[in-house]
Design a protein around this motif. Structure first.
Motif, PDB file in Angstrom:
ATOM      1  N   ARG A  64       7.546   5.609   7.720  1.00  0.00           N
ATOM      2  CA  ARG A  64       8.301   4.317   8.821  1.00  0.00           C
ATOM      3  C   ARG A  64       7.346   4.240   9.621  1.00  0.00           C
ATOM      4  NH1 ARG A  64      12.191   4.994  13.338  1.00  0.00           N
ATOM      5  NH2 ARG A  64      13.460   2.945  13.192  1.00  0.00           N
ATOM      6  N   VAL A  65       6.611   5.230  10.439  1.00  0.00           N
ATOM      7  CA  VAL A  65       5.617   5.109  11.340  1.00  0.00           C
ATOM      8  C   VAL A  65       4.419   3.977  10.799  1.00  0.00           C
ATOM      9  CG1 VAL A  65       3.789   6.230  12.869  1.00  0.00           C
ATOM     10  CG2 VAL A  65       6.222   7.151  12.541  1.00  0.00           C
ATOM     11  N   ASN A  66       4.086   4.215   9.708  1.00  0.00           N
ATOM     12  CA  ASN A  66       2.675   3.182   9.159  1.00  0.00           C
ATOM     13  C   ASN A  66       3.340   1.872   8.984  1.00  0.00           C
ATOM     14  OD1 ASN A  66       0.993   5.144   9.195  1.00  0.00           O
ATOM     15  ND2 ASN A  66       1.469   6.037   7.252  1.00  0.00           N
ATOM     16  N   ASP A  67       4.738   1.761   8.449  1.00  0.00           N
ATOM     17  CA  ASP A  67       5.395   0.475   8.325  1.00  0.00           C
ATOM     18  C   ASP A  67       5.300  -0.337   9.540  1.00  0.00           C
ATOM     19  OD1 ASP A  67       5.416   0.933   5.777  1.00  0.00           O
ATOM     20  OD2 ASP A  67       7.647   1.522   5.849  1.00  0.00           O
ATOM     21  N   ILE A  68       5.885   0.332  10.799  1.00  0.00           N
ATOM     22  CA  ILE A  68       5.969  -0.338  12.028  1.00  0.00           C
ATOM     23  C   ILE A  68       4.373  -0.512  12.635  1.00  0.00           C
ATOM     24  CG2 ILE A  68       6.644   0.350  14.498  1.00  0.00           C
ATOM     25  CD1 ILE A  68       8.739   1.982  13.287  1.00  0.00           C
ATOM     26  N   ARG A  69       3.424   0.272  12.485  1.00  0.00           N
ATOM     27  CA  ARG A  69       2.145  -0.003  12.997  1.00  0.00           C
ATOM     28  C   ARG A  69       1.635  -1.114  11.917  1.00  0.00           C
ATOM     29  NH1 ARG A  69       0.207   6.210  12.905  1.00  0.00           N
ATOM     30  NH2 ARG A  69       0.682   6.590  14.937  1.00  0.00           N
ATOM     31  N   LEU A  72       3.485  -4.158  13.449  1.00  0.00           N
ATOM     32  CA  LEU A  72       2.812  -4.728  14.868  1.00  0.00           C
ATOM     33  C   LEU A  72       1.370  -5.095  14.836  1.00  0.00           C
ATOM     34  CD1 LEU A  72       4.327  -1.807  17.050  1.00  0.00           C
ATOM     35  CD2 LEU A  72       5.147  -4.362  16.780  1.00  0.00           C
ATOM     36  N   TYR A  73       0.312  -4.272  14.262  1.00  0.00           N
ATOM     37  CA  TYR A  73      -0.668  -4.753  14.124  1.00  0.00           C
ATOM     38  C   TYR A  73      -1.471  -5.601  13.026  1.00  0.00           C
ATOM     39  CZ  TYR A  73      -0.406  -1.368  17.967  1.00  0.00           C
ATOM     40  OH  TYR A  73       0.071  -0.739  18.958  1.00  0.00           O
ATOM     41  N   GLY A  74      -0.839  -5.820  12.086  1.00  0.00           N
ATOM     42  CA  GLY A  74      -0.936  -6.582  10.951  1.00  0.00           C
ATOM     43  C   GLY A  74      -1.584  -5.585   9.768  1.00  0.00           C
ATOM     44  N   GLY A  75      -1.750  -4.440   9.965  1.00  0.00           N
ATOM     45  CA  GLY A  75      -2.434  -3.583   9.022  1.00  0.00           C
ATOM     46  C   GLY A  75      -3.516  -3.783   8.752  1.00  0.00           C
ATOM     47  N   ILE A  76      -4.502  -4.395   9.500  1.00  0.00           N
ATOM     48  CA  ILE A  76      -5.860  -4.519   9.453  1.00  0.00           C
ATOM     49  C   ILE A  76      -6.636  -3.842  10.239  1.00  0.00           C
ATOM     50  CG2 ILE A  76      -5.637  -6.875   8.265  1.00  0.00           C
ATOM     51  CD1 ILE A  76      -6.393  -8.075  10.770  1.00  0.00           C
ATOM     52  N   THR A  77      -6.173  -3.249  11.531  1.00  0.00           N
ATOM     53  CA  THR A  77      -6.852  -2.449  12.465  1.00  0.00           C
ATOM     54  C   THR A  77      -6.821  -0.909  12.106  1.00  0.00           C
ATOM     55  OG1 THR A  77      -4.920  -1.870  13.679  1.00  0.00           O
ATOM     56  CG2 THR A  77      -5.888  -3.966  14.072  1.00  0.00           C
ATOM     57  N   VAL A  81      -2.646   4.358   9.798  1.00  0.00           N
ATOM     58  CA  VAL A  81      -3.342   5.560   9.024  1.00  0.00           C
ATOM     59  C   VAL A  81      -3.103   5.538   7.660  1.00  0.00           C
ATOM     60  CG1 VAL A  81      -2.574   8.013   8.808  1.00  0.00           C
ATOM     61  CG2 VAL A  81      -1.944   6.730  11.025  1.00  0.00           C
ATOM     62  N   LYS A  82      -4.366   5.735   7.127  1.00  0.00           N
ATOM     63  CA  LYS A  82      -4.159   5.658   5.568  1.00  0.00           C
ATOM     64  C   LYS A  82      -3.791   6.921   5.057  1.00  0.00           C
ATOM     65  CE  LYS A  82      -8.198   2.474   5.229  1.00  0.00           C
ATOM     66  NZ  LYS A  82      -7.705   1.644   6.267  1.00  0.00           N
ATOM     67  N   GLN A  83      -2.891   6.623   3.795  1.00  0.00           N
ATOM     68  CA  GLN A  83      -2.300   7.672   3.166  1.00  0.00           C
ATOM     69  C   GLN A  83      -3.115   8.180   1.899  1.00  0.00           C
ATOM     70  OE1 GLN A  83       1.680   6.673   2.191  1.00  0.00           O
ATOM     71  NE2 GLN A  83       2.449   6.364   4.433  1.00  0.00           N
TER      72      GLN A  83
END
Length: 83
Positions: A64-69, A72-77, A81-83
């Motif tokens: 859930r935290v990674n989905d929110i990040r 918010l940040y477009g997933g390109i920054t 956090v990479k899983q």
């Protein structure tokens, strides 16, 4: 003529940055937490008491935290956090 305008602009910027022109651009407010060790710590150099609390890791929230990040940040920054 153009040189004089540039010199005047640079001089005015230098004068504005050297004086306290932002001195009155704030509001005086009463600090209700003044002297509160929980918020400010025992001294200005110490950590507040609330920083000493440690929480147990909850791996079920990582997705859930990674989905929110990513939202918010477009997933390109690099903050995602990479899983």
């Amino acid at each position: 003529m153009k040189v004089y305008k540039i010199v005047a602009f640079v001089a005015s910027v230098a004068l504005l940055t050297s004086c306290e022109y932002q001195k009155y651009n704030h509001i005086e407010q009463k600090d209700y937490n003044k002297g509160n060790e929980y918020v400010y710590g025992v001294s200005p150099d110490s950590l507040p008491r609330q920083m000493s609390y440690k929480y147990d890791a909850q791996p079920e929230l990582d997705g859930r935290v990674n989905d929110i990040r990513a939202k918010l940040y477009g997933g390109i920054t690099s903050s995602v956090v990479k899983q």
